[in-house]
Write a protein that holds these residues in place. Sequence first.
Motif, short mmCIF file in Angstrom:
data_model
loop_
_atom_site.label_atom_id
_atom_site.label_comp_id
_atom_site.label_asym_id
_atom_site.label_seq_id
_atom_site.Cartn_x
_atom_site.Cartn_y
_atom_site.Cartn_z
N GLY B 85 -2.80 17.34 -0.71
CA GLY B 85 -1.83 16.83 -1.68
C GLY B 85 -1.15 17.96 -2.43
O GLY B 85 0.06 17.93 -2.63
N GLU B 89 2.89 18.67 -2.52
CA GLU B 89 3.63 18.73 -3.77
C GLU B 89 4.48 19.99 -3.85
O GLU B 89 5.63 19.96 -4.25
N ARG B 92 7.42 20.00 -1.32
CA ARG B 92 8.51 19.14 -1.76
C ARG B 92 9.28 19.78 -2.91
O ARG B 92 10.51 19.71 -2.97
N ILE C 38 -0.59 -4.22 -9.11
CA ILE C 38 -1.97 -4.56 -9.43
C ILE C 38 -2.72 -3.26 -9.69
O ILE C 38 -2.71 -2.36 -8.85
N ASN C 40 -6.44 -1.85 -10.54
CA ASN C 40 -7.87 -2.15 -10.65
C ASN C 40 -8.66 -0.90 -10.98
O ASN C 40 -8.37 0.18 -10.46
N GLU C 62 -5.85 6.06 -6.61
CA GLU C 62 -5.14 5.85 -5.36
C GLU C 62 -3.98 4.89 -5.59
O GLU C 62 -4.06 3.98 -6.41
N TYR C 63 -2.92 5.11 -4.85
CA TYR C 63 -1.67 4.36 -5.04
C TYR C 63 -1.16 3.95 -3.68
O TYR C 63 -1.25 4.73 -2.72
N LEU C 66 2.58 -2.30 -0.76
CA LEU C 66 2.62 -3.23 0.36
C LEU C 66 3.87 -2.92 1.18
O LEU C 66 4.89 -2.50 0.62
N VAL C 83 -1.47 9.85 4.66
CA VAL C 83 -0.87 9.50 3.39
C VAL C 83 0.32 10.43 3.17
O VAL C 83 0.22 11.63 3.41
N ARG C 86 4.68 11.95 -1.00
CA ARG C 86 5.06 11.18 -2.19
C ARG C 86 3.84 10.44 -2.76
O ARG C 86 3.57 10.49 -3.96
N MET C 88 0.66 11.13 -2.35
CA MET C 88 -0.30 12.09 -2.89
C MET C 88 0.12 12.58 -4.26
O MET C 88 -0.71 12.71 -5.17
N GLU C 89 1.39 12.90 -4.41
CA GLU C 89 1.90 13.36 -5.71
C GLU C 89 1.62 12.32 -6.80
O GLU C 89 1.19 12.66 -7.90
N ARG C 92 -2.17 11.97 -7.64
CA ARG C 92 -2.63 13.10 -8.43
C ARG C 92 -2.15 12.98 -9.88
O ARG C 92 -2.90 13.25 -10.82
N ASP C 115 -7.14 1.97 -8.66
CA ASP C 115 -6.31 1.58 -7.50
C ASP C 115 -5.05 0.90 -8.01
O ASP C 115 -5.13 -0.15 -8.65
N CYS C 116 -3.92 1.50 -7.70
CA CYS C 116 -2.63 0.91 -8.08
C CYS C 116 -1.93 0.46 -6.81
O CYS C 116 -1.56 1.29 -5.98
N ASP C 117 -1.78 -0.84 -6.64
CA ASP C 117 -1.14 -1.38 -5.45
C ASP C 117 0.14 -2.09 -5.84
O ASP C 117 0.10 -3.11 -6.53
N ARG E 76 -9.96 2.85 1.28
CA ARG E 76 -8.64 2.55 1.81
C ARG E 76 -8.49 3.12 3.22
O ARG E 76 -8.82 4.28 3.45
N SER E 78 -5.86 3.99 4.73
CA SER E 78 -4.91 5.11 4.77
C SER E 78 -5.61 6.41 4.40
O SER E 78 -5.26 7.47 4.89
#
Lengths: 249, 249, 249, 249, 249, 249
Positions: B85, B89, B92, C38, C40, C62-63, C66, C83, C86, C88-89, C92, C115-117, E76, E78
């Motif tokens: 990662g 970064e 980019r 979402i 969590n 983690e992000y 869908l 992954v 983008r 990963m950035e 982090r 976890d951001c989904d 995950r 991914s």
Amino acid sequence: MRTDQRNVNSLRPIMITTDFIKHPEGSVFIQVGDTKVICNATIEDRVPPFMRGQGKGWITAEYAMLPRATQDRNIRESSKGKVSGRTMEIQRLIGRALRSVVDLDQIGERTVWIDCDVIQADGGTRTASITGAFVAMVLAFGKLLQTNTLKKMPVTDFLAATSVGVLPDGTEILDLNYEEDSMANVDMNIVMTGSGEFVEIQGTGEEATFSMAQLQTLLALANEGLSEIFAVQKNAIGALSERIGETVK
Amino acid sequence: MRTDQRNVNSLRPIMITTDFIKHPEGSVFIQVGDTKVICNATIEDRVPPFMRGQGKGWITAEYAMLPRATQDRNIRESSKGKVSGRTMEIQRLIGRALRSVVDLDQIGERTVWIDCDVIQADGGTRTASITGAFVAMVLAFGKLLQTNTLKKMPVTDFLAATSVGVLPDGTEILDLNYEEDSMANVDMNIVMTGSGEFVEIQGTGEEATFSMAQLQTLLALANEGLSEIFAVQKNAIGALSERIGETVK
Amino acid sequence: MRTDQRNVNSLRPIMITTDFIKHPEGSVFIQVGDTKVICNATIEDRVPPFMRGQGKGWITAEYAMLPRATQDRNIRESSKGKVSGRTMEIQRLIGRALRSVVDLDQIGERTVWIDCDVIQADGGTRTASITGAFVAMVLAFGKLLQTNTLKKMPVTDFLAATSVGVLPDGTEILDLNYEEDSMANVDMNIVMTGSGEFVEIQGTGEEATFSMAQLQTLLALANEGLSEIFAVQKNAIGALSERIGETVK
Amino acid sequence: MRTDQRNVNSLRPIMITTDFIKHPEGSVFIQVGDTKVICNATIEDRVPPFMRGQGKGWITAEYAMLPRATQDRNIRESSKGKVSGRTMEIQRLIGRALRSVVDLDQIGERTVWIDCDVIQADGGTRTASITGAFVAMVLAFGKLLQTNTLKKMPVTDFLAATSVGVLPDGTEILDLNYEEDSMANVDMNIVMTGSGEFVEIQGTGEEATFSMAQLQTLLALANEGLSEIFAVQKNAIGALSERIGETVK
Amino acid sequence: MRTDQRNVNSLRPIMITTDFIKHPEGSVFIQVGDTKVICNATIEDRVPPFMRGQGKGWITAEYAMLPRATQDRNIRESSKGKVSGRTMEIQRLIGRALRSVVDLDQIGERTVWIDCDVIQADGGTRTASITGAFVAMVLAFGKLLQTNTLKKMPVTDFLAATSVGVLPDGTEILDLNYEEDSMANVDMNIVMTGSGEFVEIQGTGEEATFSMAQLQTLLALANEGLSEIFAVQKNAIGALSERIGETVK
Amino acid sequence: MRTDQRNVNSLRPIMITTDFIKHPEGSVFIQVGDTKVICNATIEDRVPPFMRGQGKGWITAEYAMLPRATQDRNIRESSKGKVSGRTMEIQRLIGRALRSVVDLDQIGERTVWIDCDVIQADGGTRTASITGAFVAMVLAFGKLLQTNTLKKMPVTDFLAATSVGVLPDGTEILDLNYEEDSMANVDMNIVMTGSGEFVEIQGTGEEATFSMAQLQTLLALANEGLSEIFAVQKNAIGALSERIGETVK
């Protein structure tokens, strides 16, 4: 006469700069003509899982090229997500060659990591890597001798490599540059010890073959060239050279 | 007084060597204190799929460290089979920064590949990479001007980067070395143009925060340091410097 | 007037639903206009290898999106087998931001997984993720307080994020939606604490630059918007809000 | 006397079964002592991208072992998700060797895929693969001759491989089985043409070295063994043998 | 009596929300008890390479779980860099099932992408996915009918799925929740059409077996449950339901 | 009449060769018509991490095809770097089926690895693999009985598999070859025990459906065919057959 005016049995100029980078235990910058390689040696205080508990050490090598080491940019292997077959072959060759002149029992459960990074390529990158890596490794062992971590230099003999080949017109030549390598019918890499023993012979005819007589000529050319290379290594290593061979396998 | 005796607003010595490697269209070796990076620029006569048919160019960057650029050996990303990662970064960031001072329409359907390979790391590798990559890119465009492939220099302004940060005692400093970077509460990378516009501000408090007043001090320090860096770049680029800005976006 | 009729300094409507999913220790559904995420929070009773034995905790994020969160279907990263840079950035950034307002010593050798989904995307998914993840994390710590696993709330301050940017006509605006984000010359994400300290500033001009004056306007806009967001968070968190700040770093 | 009672210059029994599997254009099952390999040759009517438009063909090889070809079960490379360095070396060797005796211009824009799958391993799997693959390839070209897709057999000479080595007591031996291979100081694979030319010499001392005198003895042993192997190949190929050599490179 | 007080032949409550997310052509949120899945259908105007030029369409599905859809957080896919065998099985099942009730010739060279993302899991995620995905697909085709891109609804019949199983005490039950699924000796997923034909039967005894008599009871239970599910689907689809079956395969 | 002249209820000739390869604990070569599979069973003295400390064993299977097992060469999964969904489904099926007739408590903390490698494919490779793998597994357990590592045969019953299907004209047939499999509307794999219990039913209509009446006919055909297969297995296993069933789950 060759494209760069050398005689068939002439090496390109070799220059070995020691202590090139500050972090590694041994760090060397080797130039063989326009081929330029950074060779770093790292001492790690453990061995890979398959070696544990045997009380002996291991030597392993990694090899890479900067993307623009070559005429056209080659894709970075980290971007491709895998190491090519060519890279793996070279890495295995370098590690195997160095292990042949080191008494692994002497170094205890330590790994010597050799990193050969080609900054600029003009043929013979794998042989330059071996020649430079040998020096970096000796320097790294020198550090362990200084701190009394090792009692004896575990290196049993000098080690260097060069290439020989056969041009399309049948001429046998020493130390091929990129242009010669591209057109050669036969390409052979020879790794030898300071006392003239073979460690590795890799001769290959890409869409071509070679005779027993040609093989003998090639071996003689390599032998001659390697004598000169050993002198350059000795000079780069300095006083520490004296201690090579104080261990016998 | 800082660990290396610098004033809070002093840069480390910067040295830019041009034409470092023979194959790339632009090749630079940049040293910022003990941080040493090879920056190569390659011109490729096509653009990535998502850009095709628009008649404009693209600039993309790759960044890597030699395994022993650092105190401890880090595992080669090609061996891990994926790019971290952190590396992504930085890649980019470099690409985005360079694109901000280039008129992509001027360069036609070409890609500029920037390769930044860190040989030795002592803090600030990403900002040194941007500063060096800018010079390599300008030199590469210079080749295209020489051959009349381009009519005008497509670079609209100078571009360089440096870091600023806040030490645990609250001191704001310019151009952090590795030791300072490791202990700093706040680390900020600033990319600016020669005419004093911001291109990128990335300020981050790892397990810490910073006030508006501190931010202002940091921005002033960066501004001051970057003026000196632009002078070093100008000197390295030579006569070609005159042509920067002959295109306006 | 903006495309969605907002004033330059208006946020989109924000709605935070707590206890959205039954399994996680903290679960939040955040809507910022048409952006829906979402968030969590999971408490794991161990830390990653590099943190072991220090008696302190870790927070990692983690992000993901869908595939049809966006106008066009994007390929699932699990199918691509890697992954993106983008992603990963953003991951982090979220982890780093949350760590800045948590006393990691207080939570012992535990990891908080965030976890951001993104279910639906309309600009500002990373800032909405941070704002929502903060709430999910506080709720998860609330569970540990209830069971007396923790004695004190380890969160030292509120934390939220928003975006600001500059439109092509030079207008500085707050909380960009997708359409605005696509055309903006400058895009800046600001993460702040409830007491008005900066945690992260990431301002970037994609093929553009920005002046010191513009920077100051953007910072003021962000400051104003974040005050409103902290109120929404406080409301969502309820009584537990009182305990934020009972630990100081 | 060797562990399996052979003389130093004796080969293990070799058996070549042709038309082993029904689908491939050429299919061979080769047994060299307890080493058993299925060698299939596939003709594909196109070449890889880097060869397109040159009007000539390509030969490429893949090599694999069943997990229980060996004493201990080895992990399937498809499960590991990558091909090992050893496998890559062998694949490259097989392809290169076969290409040295085929006139690639004669076969047009076609690829010959060689698949060598080791069913049971007892040393010498790579040399058995080359010997078997040669036969499979000739049979596949035979199909193209039958249908008049090719006018001439594009194979210029016979090709086979064997191993030689040096035991710890200094004895030079021919055709090492697994037990001998494990203890040998020097291991050398020789690929030769029916007319006695070398195609490939790969001699390696794993943690050992060898002298010029030993090299000569090893080459002589290989030469002797290969004569016998050519006879077995000729017998397996039958009438089609006559057509080998009707093309000259 | 079951742990959640249901009769052996009772389904859990089913709720289907249509137009859940704004971007996809068809978007459904299905809840079967505590199992909650977002099912999105995307229409792409091309088919995968192996289908090109045949003038017919394709339907493919992807399935994933949010990390905290389950009691313990699962990694995950991914991040793991690969899709598990379980996920692949489910994806293939969903795609195959939907294709059985669609006249692929009618839809022309288009791909229907089905994305099933499990937000919360409590058993039966794959059958809920099929039931929900069917509705999302019909809605997406409805869009194509509205714009006259399609002349006829290409869906030939209703399609839904449920599970049946055998508890350790031998009781056959309908629609297993997670707790039941974990202890069941036999687990069977049945996919059926609205007219009572089987599309898929997957019955499996994990470390157990089942008799012909048990099989018959399970099939009858599934048949009964699916009648109810078809009614829920019909209600969710509304007027468009009338057009299902206007094409016959 | 079928394309190969069989009756609708006739199996193809089945041949099971035991002790096919020398290294594995159990090794079988099974031929079902032109489908040929090597099935090897390996006993490993440990279980995977998720099973440790429970005192019971595990059975897992891997399945692969040689590239030219099929009419057209398929790409090696090791080259693709990942295992296909189809392969994973088959592997999971084989493992699950074998575990249903083994008392895992009896075998202690050991793993049985089953490797099914398809040498030549003509339909029914997964069912042939199960039938052959069962024999290989029994033979491997036989070795453990001989050495008294196990006291009792842990296999509770015979286990075999076959396929049934429905041709486009509605004919139900037993044991489909490749040609039949390609055209069938319905394809069903049945795994049964020697005492006539079902272990697995996987019936699928690819772009087609089947009625309850057809299902009953297919189940009867499978039942009939499997009786014959159990006899072939019994014959291959020999005296060891007597011990199957001496443990009851």
